[in-house]
Design a protein around this motif. Structure first.
Motif: not given
Ligand code: SF4
Ligand code: SF4
Ligand code: SF4
Ligand code: FES
Length: 945
Positions: A177-179, A186-188, A213-217
């Motif tokens: 989601a982050c990618d 941001a995540l691995t 901090s978009c919250g998609a994850c």
């Molecule tokens: S909140 Fe958004 S930017 Fe932060 S780790 Fe999750 S998807 Fe990535």
């Protein structure tokens, strides 16, 4: 999952090819688009195959092995999420073998999972729990004692969500989601096999990492590993209401998920036309301001601004304001009062304010906060294309081959659109950035601008003219498009003007600071690289030549044929949620709703007939003219809807003096803002969670804003305005907000087909929406420009009067940051301030060293207009000679230093260029001491009561 229980087809829709495939799922025939997965085909046929790592917002990954199926004629049990459909395929989704395999997979997951379901925050909203039930898991033969991950700790550093490592099943939906969705990467997944863990940065937690901090994850996580803190605190929601974010001009749709009368989660709406299920930190998390203790819930009045406020009834406050306005008009004439509409309010709320000014105040002294942001867009696009709006829908960027971003910082100011744009850039589209500052887009994971034209502030027009010069003199004009679609007389005149050697990149290099060769290469790329799409922001408009620059960009698009189809266009990225709408609704002193000039007899007559009044045919005062007239003593009363003029307008000391000079300032807002310190009447406003109406976003999309609770202060803002108009002597009332939209539709041709009923049925509509375009208009100017033929405008480069000098050798430019929003009234009252609790001054190391300034030092920032203090940050984002700050915090008062210079056509302030000096400091500025004194007087309740 959300309370609406939205369906999840498991894998995304394939790229539309028009071809279909027929197969059978458990013996039932189903026809689906070619390229669909077996999982998606099954879901369409009504069969939900168990899944954990798959979700239809992310590409299939095939890691959990839960979605196995049998396919006739094939060996083994392929994963349905990664297996594409084929014609004639016969799929079995349920068999004893599949049951056994799935239970085995689930057993492994559950044996390494804390079994605290009853007290888990995700209880009732957990896919792992659901899947265990779905596959019929009844026992875990391995026990819970073996090697496991149950002791993994929690990361609670993010203010809005928690990461509980003990619950992670390493499905990597969060990473993907982050990618894929957010584009931050941001995540691995650290480590391999059993040792795999999800990590946000090397050692640091989410807060210190690259995470925005978009919250998609959090949304993608199928377990309670990533969970909103509001859900942990309050439990699962029980119902939801679809509404629209009240922050930026992207206009994301959300499901406001409620528990009783309170919001517990904002989940981006999957069917939202603008955001398609994505959001940023502001819309998803920063809504707590709506119930912040600072909110004013009672109307208040005071005789003079050195007195404390007195809480009164609505009738008394409205009567007090109306009496004062009437007395002013009797003494100083009907033009001595006016109003300002807010781009944060709904179309309906804005419409009634401009109607009140025109019908009850009997003048055209109405203006809007768009005066200080996108008024040059209104002027420039109307002159060239015939209408004051962006040309494309957001989706269009997915078909762009070359993206030109000018004076905009989408990753901070329009984050959800930026994610779409970044997706396209990662797919290979080329990027040109025109900006004095190195914004994130110039270089970010998997993205690098082909050209960054790092121009000197104030030289936009020089650069756009130089690009156009290259296009004309190197034979890159799309002659067929120009001949077919544009006014050729204006084109020939423009061509002769722009071909003049004075407009060459070489001639303008000294002024702009951009190497001529870079300009040439960027121009060639834009003209020849396929679909060229322009996106611009306030770095274009907030200049003394803002309107010229908008027209320069429009010229560029017309000359290269980049208008009228997917993937091209000229698109203003609107700052506030309803900038487009507030302009559409007739907020400018010279225009009635729908951008029709007030001097037009026929248009005026149509409103006069409906409203039962005679309208003034002369345009009224713009905001800066209102201030000048106030200082002259001829303008003495102002109604200010949801706009903090004292913080957001330039040359603060001048604004303060003008407001102080008035006899009646009425502020309608949520909080006692900076402007309220000069007010005599405070009419409490409603947050977006209490509003019923519509916002129009940057792609002309009209979205419904639905109330999730009644107005906390007891009255809708439009009702307050109607009652004020009535108290002024003009009867104004509506049964509900829908009736206001009906009046807008009846009087405004581009809105003729819009109604709440239709929006509720169809979700959203993009204007023009009328008989000629019954379904709305995602892409404008397809076959012809709104004005008929596209008009090329001459855009002579005139250097701004604001130049660096010996006293003020640096140029200040300003902008926004992701976590804060405009004057910060909302975001400063949320946890977003943890990312940005003060405005800082970015300064290049060489400029800092010359002045003895170290990173973090308090510095005085001075211009010919005033001085303020803030902390310095040494940064190579700005070149030597340029400094940069944001304007979100009133304590900083960035506008104390900005000047009275403004756009030649629209008076939009030249925020983006101020000659300044920076020096070490050890005390607050005189302005800030004065502000503190004023704030102390402007207390809320009369202490004597
Ligand atoms: S909140 Fe958004 S930017 Fe932060 S780790 Fe999750 S998807 Fe990535
Ligand atoms: S945090 Fe959630 S989404 Fe990410 S890997 Fe773990 S369980 Fe999957
Ligand atoms: S991108 Fe804009 S509209 Fe969307 S959630 Fe963020 S602030 Fe709200
Ligand atoms: S859902 Fe298909 S492998 Fe995970």
């Amino acid at each position: 999952m959300t309370v609406s229980g939205r369906s999840d087809l498991g894998t995304p829709a394939p790229a539309a090819s028009g071809e279909t495939v027929t197969l059978t799922i458990d013996g039932q025939p189903v026809e689906v688009e070619a390229g669909s997965s077996v999982m998606r085909a099954a879901a369409i046929a009504g069969t939900e195959i168990p899944k954990l790592c798959a979700t239809d917002s992310l590409k299939a990954f095939g890691s959990c092995r839960l979605c196995l199926v049998e396919i006739e004629g094939r060996k083994g049990t392929p994963a349905s999420c990664t297996t594409p459909v084929e014609d004639g395929m016969a799929v079995t989704t349920q068999s004893p073998r599949l049951e056994k395999l799935r239970r085995g997979v689930m057993e492994l997951y559950i044996s390494d999972h804390p079994l605290d379901c009853l007290t888990c925050a995700a209880n009732g909203d957990c896919e792992l729990q659901d899947r265990a039930g779905q596959v019929g898991l009844r026992e875990v033969r391995y026990g819970y004692e073996g090697e496991n991950h149950l002791s993994r700790g929690k990361d609670e550093t993010n203010p809005y969500f928690t990461f509980d490592g003990s619950k992670c099943i390493v499905c990597s939906r969060c990473v993907r989601a982050c990618d894929e969705v957010q584009g931050t990467l941001a995540l691995t997944v650290d480590g391999r096999g059993f040792a795999s863990v999800i990590a946000a940065g090397a050692d640091e937690g989410f807060f210190e990492s690259e995470c925005v901090s978009c919250g998609a994850c959090v949304q993608a996580c199928p377990t309670a590993t990533l969970t909103e803190k509001t859900i942990i605190d309050h439990g699962q929601p029980d119902h939801s209401v679809i509404t629209t974010c009240a922050y930026c001009g992207v206009g994301c749709s959300f499901e406001a998920e409620m528990k009783g009368g309170e919001v517990v989660r904002m989940t981006p709406h999957k069917n939202g036309g603008a955001n398609e299920g994505h959001s940023c930190v502001k819309g998803r998390f920063a809504w707590g301001y709506a119930t912040h203790r600072d909110r004013i819930l009672s109307p208040m009045i005071r005789e003079s601004t050195d007195q404390p406020w007195r809480e009164v009834s609505w009738d008394e406050a409205i009567g007090f304001a109306a009496d004062r306005f009437k007395i002013i008009q009797e003494q100083y004439g009907k033009g001595a009062i006016g109003g300002v509409t807010s781009s944060r309010c709904t179309n309906e709320e804005v419409f009634v304010v401009q109607k009140m000014v025109r019908a009850a105040f009997a003048n055209n002294n109405v203006d809007t906060c768009a005066r200080v942001c996108h008024s040059p867009t209104g002027y420039g696009l109307k002159q060239t294309f015939g209408t004051s709006a962006g040309t494309q829908d957001f989706k269009s960027v997915g078909s762009a081959d070359v993206i030109l971003v000018c004076g905009a910082n989408p990753t901070d100011a329009h984050p959800v659109f930026a994610s779409r744009m970044k997706r396209r850039l990662r797919e290979g589209a080329k990027l040109i950035v025109i900006d004095p500052r190195r914004i994130d887009l110039v270089r970010s994971p998997h993205i690098e601008a082909a050209h960054h034209l790092q121009l000197r502030p104030g030289t936009n027009v020089a650069v756009v003219n130089a690009m156009a010069h290259v296009i004309v003199t190197e034979g890159l004009v799309d002659e067929a498009f120009v001949a077919d679609r544009c006014d050729t007389v204006s084109f020939e005149r423009w061509k002769a003007f722009i071909a003049d050697p004075a407009n060459s990149p070489e001639a303008l290099e000294a002024d702009s600071g951009v190497p001529a060769q870079t300009v040439r290469e960027a121009a060639r790329l834009y003209a020849t690289g396929g679909n060229g799409a322009i996106y611009y922001g306030l770095g274009v408009t907030e200049h003394s030549q803002g309107s010229s620059m908008v027209m320069g960009l429009a010229n560029l698009a017309m000359a290269t044929g980049n208008i009228g189809r997917e993937g091209v266009g000229v698109n203003p990225l609107r700052g506030q949620n309803n900038v487009q709408g507030s302009c559409d609704m007739g907020s400018f002193p010279h225009e009635l709703p729908g951008y029709r000039h007030i001097s037009d007899t026929e248009t005026r007559a149509s409103f006069e007939k409906l409203w039962g009044v005679t309208l003034e045919k002369e345009p009224g005062l713009r905001i800066p003219n209102m201030f000048s007239a106030a200082l002259d003593g001829t303008f003495r009363g102002m109604f200010i809807q949801g706009e903090d003029l004292a913080q957001s307008d330039p040359d603060t000391e001048n604004v303060d003096a003008a407001l102080q000079a008035m006899d009646c300032v009425v502020v309608q807002d949520l909080f006692l803002n900076e402007t309220a310190a000069f007010a005599h009447v405070f009419l409490p406003g409603t947050s977006f969670l209490e509003k019923d109406g519509t916002f129009t976003n940057a792609e002309r999309r009209i979205n419904r804003v639905r109330p999730v609770k009644p107005p906390l202060q007891g009255l809708s803002e439009w009702e307050t305005v109607c009652r004020l108009a009535t108290a002024m002597g003009y009867d104004m009332s509506y049964p509900d907000a829908a009736a206001i939209m009906d009046e807008i539709a009846a009087t405004t041709p581009s809105f003729a087909g819009v109604s709440f009923d239709r929006l509720d049925r169809e979700g959203s509509l993009q204007w023009p929406c009328n008989e000629a375009a019954p379904d709305g208009t995602p892409v404008m100017h397809r076959d012809a420009f709104v004005r008929g033929e596209g008009q090329f405008m001459l855009t002579a480069y005139v250097p701004t009067e604001e130049r660096s000098s010996r006293s003020f050798p640096l140029l200040l430019t300003t902008g926004r940051i992701l976590s804060q929003y405009n004057v910060g009234a909302q975001t400063r009252r949320t946890q977003n301030s943890r990312w940005h609790d003060e405005d800082v001054l970015e300064i290049h190391a060489s400029d800092a060293e010359m002045r003895g300034v170290r990173d973090g030092d308090l510095v005085a920032l001075s211009s010919r207009k005033g001085s303020t203090t803030l902390h310095a940050r040494i940064s190579d984002r700005v070149p030597p000679g340029v400094v940069y700050t944001t304007f979100h915090h009133p304590e900083t008062g960035a506008n104390v230093v900005t000047t009275e210079n403004s756009d030649w056509a629209t008076n939009c302030p030249e925020y983006k260029v101020t000659a300044v000096e920076v020096a070490p400091s050890n005390m607050p500025s005189a302005w800030s001491r004065k502000r503190r004194e004023r704030q102390q007087k402007s207390v809320r309740i009369d202490a004597a009561e």
